[in-house]
Design a protein around this motif. Sequence first.
Motif, PDB file in Angstrom:
ATOM      1  N   ILE A  92      -6.264   1.778  -3.705  1.00  0.00           N
ATOM      2  CA  ILE A  92      -5.381   1.786  -2.259  1.00  0.00           C
ATOM      3  C   ILE A  92      -6.622   1.888  -1.065  1.00  0.00           C
ATOM      4  O   ILE A  92      -6.658   1.056  -0.114  1.00  0.00           O
ATOM      5  N   ASN A  93      -7.658   2.481  -1.299  1.00  0.00           N
ATOM      6  CA  ASN A  93      -8.791   2.272  -0.084  1.00  0.00           C
ATOM      7  C   ASN A  93      -9.327   1.000  -0.034  1.00  0.00           C
ATOM      8  O   ASN A  93      -9.476   0.526   1.207  1.00  0.00           O
ATOM      9  N   VAL A 133      -8.655   6.215  -9.967  1.00  0.00           N
ATOM     10  CA  VAL A 133      -8.857   4.830  -9.960  1.00  0.00           C
ATOM     11  C   VAL A 133      -7.861   4.313  -8.991  1.00  0.00           C
ATOM     12  O   VAL A 133      -8.122   3.341  -8.365  1.00  0.00           O
ATOM     13  N   ILE A 162      -6.472   5.607  -6.361  1.00  0.00           N
ATOM     14  CA  ILE A 162      -6.786   5.907  -5.132  1.00  0.00           C
ATOM     15  C   ILE A 162      -7.881   5.102  -4.604  1.00  0.00           C
ATOM     16  O   ILE A 162      -7.692   4.539  -3.274  1.00  0.00           O
ATOM     17  N   SER A 163      -8.911   4.789  -5.451  1.00  0.00           N
ATOM     18  CA  SER A 163     -10.008   3.890  -4.904  1.00  0.00           C
ATOM     19  C   SER A 163      -9.296   2.198  -4.654  1.00  0.00           C
ATOM     20  O   SER A 163      -9.671   1.754  -3.648  1.00  0.00           O
ATOM     21  N   LEU A 197      -6.726  -1.015   1.876  1.00  0.00           N
ATOM     22  CA  LEU A 197      -6.989  -0.655   3.336  1.00  0.00           C
ATOM     23  C   LEU A 197      -7.837  -1.175   4.066  1.00  0.00           C
ATOM     24  O   LEU A 197      -7.697  -1.664   5.232  1.00  0.00           O
ATOM     25  N   LYS A 198      -9.001  -1.118   3.230  1.00  0.00           N
ATOM     26  CA  LYS A 198     -10.273  -1.882   4.091  1.00  0.00           C
ATOM     27  C   LYS A 198      -9.831  -3.257   4.484  1.00  0.00           C
ATOM     28  O   LYS A 198     -10.430  -3.480   5.450  1.00  0.00           O
ATOM     29  N   VAL A 234       0.794   4.353  -2.785  1.00  0.00           N
ATOM     30  CA  VAL A 234       0.766   5.956  -2.443  1.00  0.00           C
ATOM     31  C   VAL A 234       2.088   6.508  -2.976  1.00  0.00           C
ATOM     32  O   VAL A 234       1.544   7.655  -3.580  1.00  0.00           O
ATOM     33  N   ILE A 291       0.932  -1.251   0.073  1.00  0.00           N
ATOM     34  CA  ILE A 291      -0.068   0.006   0.005  1.00  0.00           C
ATOM     35  C   ILE A 291       0.825   1.192   0.125  1.00  0.00           C
ATOM     36  O   ILE A 291       0.608   2.226  -0.735  1.00  0.00           O
TER      37      ILE A 291
END
Lengths: 103, 103, 103, 103
Positions: free
Chosen positions: A58-59, A53, A55-56, A62-63, A35, A31
Motif C-alpha cells: 500500500i505504501n 508485506v 502494508i508495504s 500511495l507513493k 486497507v 488502495i
Amino acid sequence: MRQLDEYMHDHPVTPRTRDEKDAVVNRLKRIEGQVRGIQKMVEEDRYCVDILVQISAINAALKKVGFSVAERHTKHCVSDAVQTGKGHEAIDELMEVLKQFSK
Amino acid sequence: MRQLDEYMHDHPVTPRTRDEKDAVVNRLKRIEGQVRGIQKMVEEDRYCVDILVQISAINAALKKVGFSVAERHTKHCVSDAVQTGKGHEAIDELMEVLKQFSK
Amino acid sequence: MRQLDEYMHDHPVTPRTRDEKDAVVNRLKRIEGQVRGIQKMVEEDRYCVDILVQISAINAALKKVGFSVAERHTKHCVSDAVQTGKGHEAIDELMEVLKQFSK
Amino acid sequence: MRQLDEYMHDHPVTPRTRDEKDAVVNRLKRIEGQVRGIQKMVEEDRYCVDILVQISAINAALKKVGFSVAERHTKHCVSDAVQTGKGHEAIDELMEVLKQFSK
C-alpha cells in the motif's frame, strides 16, 4: 508557503480532466480496498509478516499516486509559475512537500 | 522463507487479544477514511500540494501501524522462534520484510 | 533506552570476527569513495541529475550496510536478551532505531 | 532520458558559483568524515545500535544534500527548460530521479 498557496488559489490552474480524475480516484479506490483487506487480515489473526508485506504494498502504491500528482503539479502549476516569474516560490513549496514525502 | 512460514503457521502463535485487534483495526479505519478524503479532494480539484501533504500523512500513519505490527511480531513470534532454536530463520524473514518496508 | 544500553554494555556480546569487521569496513570504504566521487562531480560542474543518481546509490548502499548490522544485532544481542528475559527492552530499542532508519 | 540528457549537456546551464560549490562540497566532506567514523566504530566493536543511529544520521544528511541539489536543478535547469518549451522532458527526468531518491 501560505503566501504562494494564496497566489495559487487566486490564479486559475488547469483543472483536471474527467479522465485524469478517474485515473487517480480509481487508484485510490484500489488502495482503500487494500486497507480494508488488512483490517480483515488482522481480525482473522493472519500471520504478521503477511500483514507487513501488504502494508508495504500500500505504501508503494500511495507513493506512486503521490508522484503522479507531483508530476502533474510540476508540469502545470509550477511551470505556469515559472513562466510568470513566480517560479522560485512554487519550487520551494514543491521541494518542501517532496521532502516530507520521501520520509 | 516458505519453510519458516510453514513452521510459523504450524505452531500456534499468541493470538491477538480483542483489544489488540481493535487498536490496529481502528487505526486502519482512520487511514481508510483518509484515503477516501483524498478521493474527494481530487474530485473537487483541490490544490495538488494539499493533496500531497495528505498522502504523506497517510504514508506516515501506515508506517506507524506497520512498526507496531512488526514490534508485536518480534516480541511474540520471533522471540518464540529464538527460544526454540529457530531464531535465525525468523530474523531473516523479519529483516526481509523491514527492508521492503523502509523503501 | 539508556538502561538497556547500559545492560548491553555490561554484558559481553559476541564480538565481531575479523572477517565480519572486514566485510563491513570494506563496504563503508567503498561508500566513502563514492562520497568523494560526488565532491569531484560538484567541482567539475557535472549535470545535477547525474549527481542525484549517485546520491541515491550511496543511500541504497548505506541502507544495505545498516540492515546487515541490524540483522547481526538481532541474531546476537537481541536473541541473547530474549533468552535472558530482557527481550522486550532490546526489541523496543531495535524498533526505535529501525523507525529512524526507514525515514 | 538520454535525449534530454544530451539536450542538457549541449545547452550551457548556469554554472555553480564558487560559494555554491563550497557549500555542497563542505557538506559532503562532513558526510565523508561520518562514514570514516563508522568504520572506526566497527573496528572498535562498538554497540550495534549506536552504529545504526550514525548510519541513519548520514542517510538524513545525504538526503538533505540531495534535495538542495534537486532544488537548484529545478530553479535553474528545469525552469530554463520550461521557458524554452522543453519542460515536460526535464520534469519527467526530475521525477524519475526523485522517485529513486525517496526509496
